[in-house]
Design an enzyme around this catalytic site. Structure first.
Site, mmCIF file in Angstrom:
data_model
loop_
_atom_site.group_PDB
_atom_site.id
_atom_site.type_symbol
_atom_site.label_atom_id
_atom_site.label_comp_id
_atom_site.label_asym_id
_atom_site.label_seq_id
_atom_site.Cartn_x
_atom_site.Cartn_y
_atom_site.Cartn_z
ATOM 1 N N ASP A 136 25.934 162.017 -26.852
ATOM 2 C CA ASP A 136 24.391 161.009 -28.023
ATOM 3 C C ASP A 136 24.593 159.752 -27.834
ATOM 4 O OD1 ASP A 136 24.107 163.943 -29.813
ATOM 5 O OD2 ASP A 136 26.655 163.771 -30.597
ATOM 6 N N GLU B 257 25.016 167.092 -37.453
ATOM 7 C CA GLU B 257 26.265 166.162 -37.895
ATOM 8 C C GLU B 257 25.660 165.579 -39.043
ATOM 9 O OE1 GLU B 257 27.572 164.190 -33.830
ATOM 10 O OE2 GLU B 257 26.196 163.065 -34.757
#
Length: 246
Positions: A40, A140
């Protein structure tokens, strides 16, 4: 394969235009991101370099971190010629937990790490007229897998509408090294920790939930977590005493 690459290219274009617009709106020169060695942060760093060139900063912030993560962060720096700096937080973390008499194996202690990193990023960002770019993705954010006022502490979330699978597609399109794309996702909070092991859910399950509008085998559990973590996705609740005030 061609269709996947075209989709990734379209996602990249949208995010890049969005980043330019947000920086212009804020009157800022560029962006800063914490570079953890994971996919990420690698994607956000690569996007910032493409959009802002030298007007970006990737910050390594080891805190008793795995050497592999540092190696992968260095690989990203070399692969994309990223402007970077490093701030070792290990001693600060040790002193902080000592002052608070915290068990270093506790979640409360582990969450100090992303909160220290957030403080570093905002200090460096303000000094350079940058905005802090977070690395949270849609999966997430959906289950609340982030530290409140830690890795969620950011001005912009470029990946917030992408599933984990879509982040991988973008990473491959951008040329993020395969070893970073394929490694098991981990927040690196302790030895052997992985995202999926800690969550008790796979990213594939969460991605399916997102793409299919809340319909998957794990939907009950994901619904439960979404509800329990709602406070993490909102500003602090304010008690309204005077209804007629603006």
């Amino acid at each position: 394969m061609a269709e996947t690459r075209k989709k990734a290219e379209e996602m990249v274009l949208i995010i890049e235009n969005w980043l330019r617009s947000k920086m212009d709106d804020a009157g800022c020169a560029g962006g800063i991101v914490g570079l953890s060695g994971g996919i990420d942060s690698a994607v956000v760093a690569a996007l910032l370099k493409r959009v802002f060139g030298e007007n970006m900063l990737a910050v390594k912030m080891p805190c008793h971190s795995l050497s592999e993560d540092g190696d992968h962060a260095d690989l990203m720096i070399d692969s994309f010629d990223l402007p970077w700096t490093s701030v070792d937080l290990s001693d600060v973390y040790d002193r902080f937990t000592e002052i608070l008499s915290l068990d270093k194996n506790s979640l409360a202690a582990a969450n100090i790490k992303p909160r220290l990193r957030m403080t570093v990023l905002y200090a460096l960002a303000q000094d350079s007229n940058f905005l802090v770019c977070g690395t949270g993705n849609k999966a997430e954010l959906t289950v609340g897998y982030f530290t409140k006022h830690g890795d969620s502490g950011a001005d912009l979330l470029p990946l917030a509408d992408l599933t984990k699978g879509e982040v991988r597609e973008v990473a491959r399109f951008l040329g993020v090294p395969a070893v970073i794309v394929e490694k098991a996702p981990s927040a690196g909070l302790w030895e052997g920790q992985t995202d999926e092991k800690e969550m008790g859910l796979s990213y594939d399950q969460i991605d399916e939930y997102i793409v299919r509008g809340g319909k998957c085998e794990a939907s009950d559990e994901i619904d439960r977590r979404f509800k329990l973590t709602e406070h993490k996705r909102k500003l602090p609740e304010a008690c309204i005493v005077f209804e007629d005030r603006i």
